[in-house]
Motif scaffolding. Sequence first.
Motif, PDB file in Angstrom:
ATOM      1  N   SER A 226       7.188   2.072  -3.648  1.00  0.00           N
ATOM      2  CA  SER A 226       5.856   1.817  -4.210  1.00  0.00           C
ATOM      3  C   SER A 226       5.021   1.119  -3.126  1.00  0.00           C
ATOM      4  O   SER A 226       4.959  -0.112  -3.060  1.00  0.00           O
ATOM      5  N   TYR A 227       4.390   1.921  -2.276  1.00  0.00           N
ATOM      6  CA  TYR A 227       3.716   1.379  -1.097  1.00  0.00           C
ATOM      7  C   TYR A 227       2.582   0.416  -1.452  1.00  0.00           C
ATOM      8  O   TYR A 227       2.360  -0.580  -0.768  1.00  0.00           O
ATOM      9  N   LYS A 228       1.861   0.698  -2.523  1.00  0.00           N
ATOM     10  CA  LYS A 228       0.722  -0.163  -2.866  1.00  0.00           C
ATOM     11  C   LYS A 228       1.159  -1.558  -3.293  1.00  0.00           C
ATOM     12  O   LYS A 228       0.341  -2.478  -3.349  1.00  0.00           O
ATOM     13  N   ASP A 229       2.459  -1.719  -3.586  1.00  0.00           N
ATOM     14  CA  ASP A 229       2.956  -3.018  -4.039  1.00  0.00           C
ATOM     15  C   ASP A 229       3.628  -3.824  -2.933  1.00  0.00           C
ATOM     16  O   ASP A 229       4.088  -4.947  -3.180  1.00  0.00           O
ATOM     17  N   ILE A 230       3.691  -3.299  -1.710  1.00  0.00           N
ATOM     18  CA  ILE A 230       4.376  -4.023  -0.637  1.00  0.00           C
ATOM     19  C   ILE A 230       3.665  -5.341  -0.330  1.00  0.00           C
ATOM     20  O   ILE A 230       4.291  -6.414  -0.271  1.00  0.00           O
ATOM     21  N   ASN A 231       2.343  -5.303  -0.148  1.00  0.00           N
ATOM     22  CA  ASN A 231       1.610  -6.543   0.136  1.00  0.00           C
ATOM     23  C   ASN A 231       1.671  -7.512  -1.035  1.00  0.00           C
ATOM     24  O   ASN A 231       1.817  -8.726  -0.845  1.00  0.00           O
TER      25      ASN A 231
END
Length: 239
Positions: A226-231
């Motif tokens: 889930s790339y949008k949740d990495i930050n």
Amino acid sequence: MKKHILLTNDDGFDAIGLKALIEALSPIAKLTIVAPAKNKSACGHSLTLDRPLKLDKVDDDFRPDLVISGINIGANMGEDITYSGTAAGAMEAVLQGVPSIAISQVCRNKCLDIKDGWDFALAKQTIAKLASKILNNEFPLDERKLLNVNIPPIKPDECEGIKITKAGYREYGNDTHRHLNPRGEEYYWIGLHPLIWQESSDKSCDFEAIKANYVSITPIMLDLTSYKDINTLENWINK
């Protein structure tokens, strides 16, 4: 020289869906079939770890140009893709760098209409079209991605066309049945869950396409990050 397609499934080597796939594709490619001895539905991407496997060597230059898994009896949409042995066959192919398609025949009354002599006409027409395009070096996806195809339970002249869809959100019920065997020991049998899903605002998911009499084609990737949740997660862990 004909291109080479490897066919597989999770319903077993004698499944009528596999036979329909052979009928549809034998005119356009050389076929090799590798299928389980018995039904392996809902086994997902499983491995045999508790018993040995016997391997038979094939020709050294054996490598398919395309892998097609199916035709599954029943839908593989939404989160069901993660359970599906049909989808898993296609997943294994893309892990090996081979383009692949998983194809499933949606049923009106689960499998009852299939047993009444369903001819898979729309499914055969669709898979022949897709396979021909791919064998002409037109696979549209990057590495580790596959096409998940679901066919509505209708005749070709009733089909509204093809829709490119996203995987919908399946809603699961509790359809587990408790029984007693002749010795009085209880066991449980998972029943047939109806196809219920969360509606999307733009009617763009696989369930909705099938309901509207479209063939559904969903691009599937194996990267579950889930790339949008990495930050968000980095900020959370460093608080």
